[in-house]
Design a protein around this motif. Structure first.
Motif, PDB file in Angstrom:
ATOM      1  N   THR A  36      14.235  74.062  14.364  1.00 61.04           N
ATOM      2  CA  THR A  36      14.553  75.017  12.949  1.00 61.04           C
ATOM      3  C   THR A  36      14.809  76.405  14.168  1.00 61.04           C
ATOM      4  O   THR A  36      15.204  77.862  12.780  1.00 61.04           O
ATOM      5  CB  THR A  36      13.530  75.134  12.134  1.00 61.04           C
ATOM      6  OG1 THR A  36      12.332  75.217  13.003  1.00 61.04           O
ATOM      7  CG2 THR A  36      13.104  74.256  10.997  1.00 61.04           C
ATOM      8  N   SER A  37      14.691  76.985  14.563  1.00 59.56           N
ATOM      9  CA  SER A  37      15.329  77.472  16.090  1.00 59.56           C
ATOM     10  C   SER A  37      15.710  77.518  17.329  1.00 59.56           C
ATOM     11  O   SER A  37      15.124  76.325  18.065  1.00 59.56           O
ATOM     12  CB  SER A  37      13.814  78.333  15.505  1.00 59.56           C
ATOM     13  OG  SER A  37      13.594  79.767  16.620  1.00 59.56           O
ATOM     14  N   TRP A  38      16.158  78.582  17.784  1.00 65.43           N
ATOM     15  CA  TRP A  38      16.313  78.418  19.070  1.00 65.43           C
ATOM     16  C   TRP A  38      15.200  79.009  20.205  1.00 65.43           C
ATOM     17  O   TRP A  38      14.914  78.570  21.311  1.00 65.43           O
ATOM     18  CB  TRP A  38      17.560  79.687  19.635  1.00 65.43           C
ATOM     19  CG  TRP A  38      16.640  81.385  19.014  1.00 65.43           C
ATOM     20  CD1 TRP A  38      16.607  82.176  18.517  1.00 65.43           C
ATOM     21  CD2 TRP A  38      16.064  81.535  20.303  1.00 65.43           C
ATOM     22  NE1 TRP A  38      16.426  82.767  18.347  1.00 65.43           N
ATOM     23  CE2 TRP A  38      15.761  82.903  19.866  1.00 65.43           C
ATOM     24  CE3 TRP A  38      15.734  81.904  20.918  1.00 65.43           C
ATOM     25  CZ2 TRP A  38      14.671  84.022  20.667  1.00 65.43           C
ATOM     26  CZ3 TRP A  38      14.902  82.528  22.395  1.00 65.43           C
ATOM     27  CH2 TRP A  38      14.538  83.628  21.088  1.00 65.43           C
ATOM     28  N   TRP A  39      13.138  79.141  19.372  1.00 65.33           N
ATOM     29  CA  TRP A  39      12.685  79.096  20.123  1.00 65.33           C
ATOM     30  C   TRP A  39      12.086  77.575  20.260  1.00 65.33           C
ATOM     31  O   TRP A  39      10.871  77.194  21.507  1.00 65.33           O
ATOM     32  CB  TRP A  39      11.795  79.620  18.850  1.00 65.33           C
ATOM     33  CG  TRP A  39      12.246  81.381  19.366  1.00 65.33           C
ATOM     34  CD1 TRP A  39      12.049  81.984  17.945  1.00 65.33           C
ATOM     35  CD2 TRP A  39      11.326  82.439  19.925  1.00 65.33           C
ATOM     36  NE1 TRP A  39      11.919  83.318  18.461  1.00 65.33           N
ATOM     37  CE2 TRP A  39      11.292  83.213  19.980  1.00 65.33           C
ATOM     38  CE3 TRP A  39      10.759  82.243  21.235  1.00 65.33           C
ATOM     39  CZ2 TRP A  39      11.195  84.636  20.457  1.00 65.33           C
ATOM     40  CZ3 TRP A  39      10.227  83.014  22.381  1.00 65.33           C
ATOM     41  CH2 TRP A  39      10.808  84.817  21.331  1.00 65.33           C
ATOM     42  N   ASP A  40      12.793  76.696  19.680  1.00 62.79           N
ATOM     43  CA  ASP A  40      12.623  75.599  19.624  1.00 62.79           C
ATOM     44  C   ASP A  40      12.606  74.995  22.026  1.00 62.79           C
ATOM     45  O   ASP A  40      11.770  74.150  22.486  1.00 62.79           O
ATOM     46  CB  ASP A  40      12.647  74.021  19.391  1.00 62.79           C
ATOM     47  CG  ASP A  40      12.209  74.248  18.792  1.00 62.79           C
ATOM     48  OD1 ASP A  40      11.014  75.115  17.616  1.00 62.79           O
ATOM     49  OD2 ASP A  40      13.180  73.977  17.024  1.00 62.79           O
ATOM     50  N   PHE A  41      13.663  75.840  22.189  1.00 62.95           N
ATOM     51  CA  PHE A  41      14.110  75.124  23.623  1.00 62.95           C
ATOM     52  C   PHE A  41      13.387  75.674  24.560  1.00 62.95           C
ATOM     53  O   PHE A  41      12.435  75.326  24.980  1.00 62.95           O
ATOM     54  CB  PHE A  41      16.109  75.872  23.764  1.00 62.95           C
ATOM     55  CG  PHE A  41      16.327  75.271  25.194  1.00 62.95           C
ATOM     56  CD1 PHE A  41      16.296  74.462  25.411  1.00 62.95           C
ATOM     57  CD2 PHE A  41      16.247  76.773  25.594  1.00 62.95           C
ATOM     58  CE1 PHE A  41      17.498  73.742  26.705  1.00 62.95           C
ATOM     59  CE2 PHE A  41      16.906  76.656  26.530  1.00 62.95           C
ATOM     60  CZ  PHE A  41      17.329  75.144  27.611  1.00 62.95           C
ATOM     61  N   LEU A  42      12.839  77.083  24.379  1.00 60.93           N
ATOM     62  CA  LEU A  42      11.715  77.607  24.796  1.00 60.93           C
ATOM     63  C   LEU A  42      10.235  77.191  25.263  1.00 60.93           C
ATOM     64  O   LEU A  42       9.915  76.950  25.792  1.00 60.93           O
ATOM     65  CB  LEU A  42      11.874  79.252  25.281  1.00 60.93           C
ATOM     66  CG  LEU A  42      13.180  79.958  24.666  1.00 60.93           C
ATOM     67  CD1 LEU A  42      12.453  81.778  24.113  1.00 60.93           C
ATOM     68  CD2 LEU A  42      13.308  79.770  25.982  1.00 60.93           C
TER      69      LEU A  42
END
Length: 176
Positions: A36-42
């Motif tokens: 749900t967020s680009w934070w998932d990649f990090l």
């Protein structure tokens, strides 16, 4: 680097891991839900360091031809031509066949928006190269990453997807 990653993941962020990464397997598909967020990649990059494991992902070929291509390659990325004239499942299956070790992480949602139905490519990739699927939940509600045991897809896609979906029941994404 692993100790720093553990400090950040466990102490600073306060997350936990439930389950075990199947480090004995060199090839499998990892589905991460929800995305749900680009934070998932990090978060994924961080937990790779915690596990000290190589985990791969795919990205459109143009990303790897850009000035940031070195970054995508160094973090386990593999370029893929996603044009309409290319069979993406077949192209990814070829990457599995060409490499001694390839652990493909992807989101079956295919986007960071809430979806009602998953894309099925991960399933057909796993079947094409006869590798298991590991289910990974990024649960921001409980601040934990949960892993399933590796499961091989069967010839009953509906039953398999019911099992996969039940693994993710109650999991809360970064954005709801």
């Amino acid at each position: 680097m692993q100790q720093l990653a553990k400090f950040i993941y466990y102490k600073l962020l306060g997350w936990n891991i439930v389950g075990r990464f199947p480090s004995e397997l060199d090839k499998f598909v990892i589905i991460v839900v929800p995305h749900t967020s680009w934070w998932d990649f990090l978060l994924g990059l961080l937990v790779r360091k915690v596990w000290k494991e190589e985990i791969n992902y795919i990205g459109k070929k143009s990303l790897f031809d850009s000035p940031l291509g070195w970054f995508f390659r160094s973090t386990g990325g593999a370029p893929i031509d996603r044009s309409k004239t290319n069979d993406t499942v077949k192209a990814i299956a070829q990457i599995f066949k060409d490499r001694d070790k390839f652990r493909l992480a992807l989101s079956p949602e295919g986007t960071r928006k809430k979806v009602e139905k998953w894309k099925t490519g991960f399933y057909f990739i796993a079947k094409a190269v006869n590798v298991p699927i590991v289910l990974v939940a990024f649960d921001y509600g409980k601040k934990e990453i949960r892993l399933s045991k590796p499961v091989y897809p069967t010839n009953n896609q509906d039953a398999d997807f019911k099992k996969y979906h039940s693994f993710f029941d109650g999991v809360v994404g970064k954005r709801k």
